[in-house]
Design a protein around this motif. Structure first.
Motif, PDB file in Angstrom:
ATOM      1  N   ASP A   1       0.839  -1.208   0.000  1.00 25.05           N
ATOM      2  CA  ASP A   1       0.000   0.000   0.000  1.00 25.05           C
ATOM      3  C   ASP A   1       0.869   1.251   0.000  1.00 25.05           C
ATOM      4  O   ASP A   1       0.605   2.213  -0.731  1.00 25.05           O
ATOM      5  CB  ASP A   1      -0.933   0.021   1.210  1.00 25.05           C
ATOM      6  CG  ASP A   1      -2.064  -0.982   1.106  1.00 25.05           C
ATOM      7  OD1 ASP A   1      -2.341  -1.479  -0.017  1.00 25.05           O
ATOM      8  OD2 ASP A   1      -2.683  -1.278   2.156  1.00 25.05           O
TER       9      ASP A   1
ATOM     10  N   GLU B   1       2.522   1.790  -3.377  1.00 27.90           N
ATOM     11  CA  GLU B   1       1.575   2.353  -4.346  1.00 27.90           C
ATOM     12  C   GLU B   1       1.388   3.851  -4.124  1.00 27.90           C
ATOM     13  O   GLU B   1       1.314   4.630  -5.079  1.00 27.90           O
ATOM     14  CB  GLU B   1       0.251   1.598  -4.290  1.00 27.90           C
ATOM     15  CG  GLU B   1       0.385   0.198  -4.874  1.00 27.90           C
ATOM     16  CD  GLU B   1      -0.862  -0.659  -4.711  1.00 27.90           C
ATOM     17  OE1 GLU B   1      -1.779  -0.283  -3.945  1.00 27.90           O
ATOM     18  OE2 GLU B   1      -0.907  -1.725  -5.357  1.00 27.90           O
ATOM     19  N   LYS B   2       1.343   4.281  -2.861  1.00 25.77           N
ATOM     20  CA  LYS B   2       1.251   5.715  -2.562  1.00 25.77           C
ATOM     21  C   LYS B   2       2.524   6.435  -3.022  1.00 25.77           C
ATOM     22  O   LYS B   2       2.453   7.552  -3.543  1.00 25.77           O
ATOM     23  CB  LYS B   2       1.016   5.938  -1.070  1.00 25.77           C
ATOM     24  CG  LYS B   2      -0.372   5.534  -0.623  1.00 25.77           C
ATOM     25  CD  LYS B   2      -0.522   5.662   0.881  1.00 25.77           C
ATOM     26  CE  LYS B   2      -1.874   5.125   1.323  1.00 25.77           C
ATOM     27  NZ  LYS B   2      -1.998   5.094   2.781  1.00 25.77           N
ATOM     28  N   CYS B   3       3.664   5.791  -2.834  1.00 30.99           N
ATOM     29  CA  CYS B   3       4.925   6.383  -3.312  1.00 30.99           C
ATOM     30  C   CYS B   3       4.909   6.515  -4.828  1.00 30.99           C
ATOM     31  O   CYS B   3       5.327   7.545  -5.369  1.00 30.99           O
ATOM     32  CB  CYS B   3       6.114   5.526  -2.871  1.00 30.99           C
ATOM     33  SG  CYS B   3       6.565   5.695  -1.141  1.00 30.99           S
ATOM     34  N   ALA B   4       4.444   5.480  -5.510  1.00 29.44           N
ATOM     35  CA  ALA B   4       4.398   5.507  -6.974  1.00 29.44           C
ATOM     36  C   ALA B   4       3.475   6.616  -7.472  1.00 29.44           C
ATOM     37  O   ALA B   4       3.800   7.314  -8.441  1.00 29.44           O
ATOM     38  CB  ALA B   4       3.953   4.152  -7.514  1.00 29.44           C
ATOM     39  N   GLU B   5       2.350   6.801  -6.815  1.00 32.25           N
ATOM     40  CA  GLU B   5       1.424   7.874  -7.210  1.00 32.25           C
ATOM     41  C   GLU B   5       2.062   9.242  -7.008  1.00 32.25           C
ATOM     42  O   GLU B   5       1.990  10.118  -7.875  1.00 32.25           O
ATOM     43  CB  GLU B   5       0.135   7.763  -6.399  1.00 32.25           C
ATOM     44  CG  GLU B   5      -0.903   8.788  -6.802  1.00 32.25           C
ATOM     45  CD  GLU B   5      -2.189   8.643  -6.014  1.00 32.25           C
ATOM     46  OE1 GLU B   5      -2.851   9.677  -5.805  1.00 32.25           O
ATOM     47  OE2 GLU B   5      -2.531   7.514  -5.602  1.00 32.25           O
ATOM     48  N   SER B   6       2.714   9.425  -5.867  1.00 33.65           N
ATOM     49  CA  SER B   6       3.404  10.690  -5.595  1.00 33.65           C
ATOM     50  C   SER B   6       4.510  10.935  -6.621  1.00 33.65           C
ATOM     51  O   SER B   6       4.665  12.040  -7.148  1.00 33.65           O
ATOM     52  CB  SER B   6       3.991  10.649  -4.183  1.00 33.65           C
ATOM     53  OG  SER B   6       4.770  11.788  -3.933  1.00 33.65           O
TER      54      SER B   6
ATOM     55  N   ALA C   1       4.712   9.760  -9.703  1.00 33.02           N
ATOM     56  CA  ALA C   1       4.122  10.059 -11.007  1.00 33.02           C
ATOM     57  C   ALA C   1       3.645  11.508 -11.078  1.00 33.02           C
ATOM     58  O   ALA C   1       3.872  12.199 -12.081  1.00 33.02           O
ATOM     59  CB  ALA C   1       2.970   9.100 -11.291  1.00 33.02           C
ATOM     60  N   LYS C   2       3.018  11.981 -10.027  1.00 29.04           N
ATOM     61  CA  LYS C   2       2.547  13.374  -9.999  1.00 29.04           C
ATOM     62  C   LYS C   2       3.712  14.352 -10.098  1.00 29.04           C
ATOM     63  O   LYS C   2       3.645  15.338 -10.830  1.00 29.04           O
ATOM     64  CB  LYS C   2       1.752  13.641  -8.723  1.00 29.04           C
ATOM     65  CG  LYS C   2       0.387  13.006  -8.716  1.00 29.04           C
ATOM     66  CD  LYS C   2      -0.324  13.268  -7.398  1.00 29.04           C
ATOM     67  CE  LYS C   2      -1.695  12.615  -7.378  1.00 29.04           C
ATOM     68  NZ  LYS C   2      -2.355  12.788  -6.070  1.00 29.04           N
TER      69      LYS C   2
ATOM     70  N   ARG D   1       7.668   9.593   2.074  1.00 31.33           N
ATOM     71  CA  ARG D   1       7.477   9.118   0.692  1.00 31.33           C
ATOM     72  C   ARG D   1       8.513   9.745  -0.240  1.00 31.33           C
ATOM     73  O   ARG D   1       9.036   9.070  -1.133  1.00 31.33           O
ATOM     74  CB  ARG D   1       6.068   9.432   0.210  1.00 31.33           C
ATOM     75  CG  ARG D   1       5.048   8.463   0.702  1.00 31.33           C
ATOM     76  CD  ARG D   1       3.671   8.680   0.080  1.00 31.33           C
ATOM     77  NE  ARG D   1       2.694   8.091   0.957  1.00 31.33           N
ATOM     78  CZ  ARG D   1       1.977   8.763   1.864  1.00 31.33           C
ATOM     79  NH1 ARG D   1       2.085  10.070   1.952  1.00 31.33           N
ATOM     80  NH2 ARG D   1       1.149   8.144   2.663  1.00 31.33           N
TER      81      ARG D   1
ATOM     82  N   ASN E   1      11.088   7.678  -2.452  1.00 28.14           N
ATOM     83  CA  ASN E   1      11.116   7.869  -3.903  1.00 28.14           C
ATOM     84  C   ASN E   1      12.504   8.261  -4.394  1.00 28.14           C
ATOM     85  O   ASN E   1      12.953   7.768  -5.436  1.00 28.14           O
ATOM     86  CB  ASN E   1      10.065   8.892  -4.333  1.00 28.14           C
ATOM     87  CG  ASN E   1       8.675   8.304  -4.343  1.00 28.14           C
ATOM     88  OD1 ASN E   1       8.488   7.086  -4.357  1.00 28.14           O
ATOM     89  ND2 ASN E   1       7.676   9.164  -4.321  1.00 28.14           N
TER      90      ASN E   1
END
Length: 114
Positions: free
Chosen positions: A19, A22-27, A29-30, A79, A83
């Motif tokens: 989980d 996935e939050k790291c990946a979203e951050s 990507a943004k 995060r 990252n």
């Protein structure tokens, strides 16, 4: 995507870890959409070290300061640290060398490696 990790260990902490990934990946990507990769490609390993240090110093300030800024969260900083560590691994994976590029630094894999 995460089946291999889940097959190794069925502990609930693996799901929690995923989980957070996935939050790291979203951050990530943004931030990539907004900033691109030029800052990483331009300064390579030294730049990553500086950015990681900035994040660690921010984390120290957030944890030790009794008055927390409204626009900075500890979770966001953690995060960011995760990252930058992963970005560093990506950069090192590119032929085992660090990105040093002045041309087309929009993507790590298209940067010139030395």
């Amino acid at each position: 995507m995460w089946e291999n990790a889940k097959s190794i260990c069925q502990d609930p902490s693996v799901d929690e870890f995923i989980d957070h990934l996935e939050k790291c990946a979203e951050s990530f990507a943004k931030k990539q959409a907004g900033h691109g990769t030029g800052n990483i490609a331009k300064f390579g390993e030294v730049g990553l070290l500086v950015r990681l240090n900035d994040k660690v110093e921010r984390l120290i300030n957030l944890v030790t300061n009794s008055e927390r800024p409204e626009n900075e969260a500890i979770d966001d900083t953690l995060r960011d640290i995760a990252n930058y560590a992963i970005i560093w691994l990506i950069v090192r994976d590119a032929n085992g060398r660090i990105v040093q590029s002045t041309q087309s630094p929009r993507r790590y894999e298209h940067a010139e490696f030395r």
